[in-house]
Design an enzyme around this catalytic site. Structure first.
Site, PDB file in Angstrom:
ATOM      1  N   SER A  99      14.556  22.027 -15.429  1.00  0.00           N
ATOM      2  CA  SER A  99      13.383  22.864 -15.625  1.00  0.00           C
ATOM      3  C   SER A  99      13.772  24.137 -16.362  1.00  0.00           C
ATOM      4  CB  SER A  99      12.783  23.207 -14.260  1.00  0.00           C
ATOM      5  OG  SER A  99      11.976  24.362 -14.357  1.00  0.00           O
ATOM      6  N   HIS A 122       0.824  -1.214   0.000  1.00  0.00           N
ATOM      7  CA  HIS A 122       0.000   0.000   0.000  1.00  0.00           C
ATOM      8  C   HIS A 122       0.860   1.266   0.000  1.00  0.00           C
ATOM      9  CE1 HIS A 122      -3.393  -2.671   1.129  1.00  0.00           C
ATOM     10  NE2 HIS A 122      -2.458  -3.258   1.863  1.00  0.00           N
TER      11      HIS A 122
END
Ligand code: ARG
Length: 497
Positions: free
Chosen positions: A280, A159
């Protein structure tokens, strides 16, 4: 307007095709992909026609020489866009070069329907072998990483929550296992690909006495397909392969997804090589895992190609329909994406930096040793697992890392008794909290313990060697078939200069 030079349309059709229609019906990238295969099919068919006495040896020699010249000049010289497809482009160039009296005989007993089906299978075979080789490299890269990280502790997740300690080797071997199955699936697919439709003609075969065994052999197929309607209609090998590739892509995507997560500051498990990263345009500090994001994203594209192929084929009556032309690019694109993604993943894995200390530090975060503490209580006290589970669950509420006294307190709350009075010692608790001891205890088949991981690496390596041997056998037998075809062509053209 009529065009008397259009070898296809000059008979039945009075007017030339509209430009827009021509563009609409073309399939240039797929046709370029099929070009080398079409030349092989033309050669094998021509050799067979001459051997069967269906066309004269001199005509066959002229055709085969012209085909060799076309091959030399390459795909751009046949100018596919000027014709309906690659098959017509090659035949037209052939006829232009040797005249219709010889060149016009090549297509005897053949249709583009069996021709294209054969070409697709030949191009597919080439890609399939290539993809299998690419997968071998990925498997080896994962095994090398496992070899280097047999003792690199990390938290395993369920999970996406910290669950139990394991090692990076164990984790990478999980991925190596799935890519191993992917390889097996591809090897298995070959038998559905490597059968020859050639000689099926339009669908009803032909009244010429074609030797279908011979063309199958010359082209490296296992055998001719034994129903000519099936020969031209079948595309299930494409549905099969795009499905198998979609599975590879999903496996790649899951690995890519983990690596993207692991490269975040939150995880801090790995750093990608600069050669596999981007930055970026605005944030100067960024190092982005674009490459892996695209591996993950393109799995969606491949699943799309698979879905497209299924949907196009689904409602089609037998035998040939032009819809089938639309299936080929789905396969071709699926191969392009899957092969490049496998190779990119291999490179990314080979150049990754593992931050071992951070992985080790986080291997016990989130009380990952809780299961082992519960198991230790069971083994030392004889309490049922469910009871021990409850005791340790209480300790988890307090944040984990319990001492023997903490365990006693929780067991008194749960069952009114101290586990220390039933056999649990401080040493046992300390050992259960040690992540490496957790790993080492898990030495049954499939576990992360050093000895088990070493066994797994060596069995994966053995399997890899067997797979490599099988792959080179497939490649060799294909090369032998092509050499044989070359020889057949040469013996037919020699003495006819
Ligand atoms: N370009 C076609 C394809 O890829 C070749 C077969 C055309 N056959 C026909 N009857 N129009 O499927």
């Amino acid at each position: 307007m009529e065009n008397k030079e259009d070898i296809l349309r000059r008979g039945r059709l009075a007017a030339e095709k509209k430009k827009e229609v021509g563009e609409f019906t073309a399939s240039i990238p797929a046709d370029r992909w099929l070009f080398p295969s079409d030349l092989l099919v033309d050669k094998a068919h021509t050799v067979m026609l001459a051997r069967q006495g269906i066309i004269a040896k001199e005509d066959a020699a002229a055709i085969l020489k012209a085909l060799a010249a076309i091959e030399q000049e390459g795909v751009d010289a046949v100018n596919i866009p000027a014709f309906e497809d690659v098959h017509m482009a090659i035949e037209s160039k052939l006829i232009k070069s040797v005249g219709e009296n010889a060149g016009g005989r090549m297509h005897s007993g053949r249709s583009r329907n069996d021709e294209v089906a054969t070409c697709i299978r030949i191009s597919t075979r080439r890609e399939l072998l290539g993809l299998m080789a690419d997968l071998q490299d990925l498997r080896n890269a994962l095994l090398a990483m496992a070899e280097d990280h047999k003792e690199t502790l990390m938290p395993g997740f369920t999970h996406l929550q910290h669950a139990q300690p394991t090692t990076l080797a164990h984790h990478m071997l999980a991925h190596a296992s799935s890519f191993g199955r992917d390889f097996e699936r591809l090897a298995d697919a070959m038998k559905f690909v490597n059968i020859s439709p050639l000689g099926s003609a339009a669908f009803a075969s032909t009244g010429y006495n074609l030797d279908r065994e011979l063309t199958a052999k010359l082209l490296g197929f296992d055998r001719p397909m034994d129903n000519s309607m099936d020969g031209v209609s079948a595309r299930d090998f494409i549905l099969d392969l795009t499905s198998r590739m979609a599975i590879i892509e999903v496996n790649l995507s899951r690995l890519a997804d983990e690596l993207v997560l692991w490269s975040t500051s939150e995880f801090g498990f790995i750093e990608l090589s600069d050669t596999y990263a981007s930055t970026s345009s605005i944030m100067p500090q960024k190092k982005n895992p674009d490459v892996l994001e695209l591996v993950r994203g393109r799995s969606g594209t491949v699943i799309g190609h698979m879905m497209a192929a299924f949907t196009i084929v689904k409602g089609l009556p037998y035998s040939y329909n032009s819809d089938l032309q639309e299936v080929t690019p789905q396969l071709l694109r699926a191969f392009e994406i899957t092969r490049s993604s496998v190779r990119i993943m291999t490179g990314a894995i080979q150049t990754i930096t593992v931050k071992k200390d951070e992985m080790r530090r986080k291997s016990t975060m989130g009380f990952t040793t809780a299961t082992e503490i519960a198991d230790t209580i069971v083994r030392s006290t004889g309490l049922p697992f469910r009871t021990a589970h409850g005791i340790v669950g209480r300790l988890a509420r307090e944040g984990g890392n319990p001492s023997l006294a903490d365990v006693d307190r929780a067991s008194v709350e749960m069952i009114g008794k101290k586990v220390s009075e039933m056999g649990l010692t401080e040493k046992m608790v300390e050992e259960a909290k040690d992540p490496w001891s957790n790993v080492e205890r898990r030495s049954i088949i499939g576990g992360p313990a050093l000895i088990t991981v070493e066994k797994k690496i060596s069995s994966e390596r053995k399997k890899g060697l067997l797979d490599a041997a099988m792959l080179s056998k497939l490649n060799d037998s294909l090369e032998a078939a092509y050499r044989n075809l070359d020889q057949a062509v040469r013996s037919m053209t020699e003495g006819h200069s």
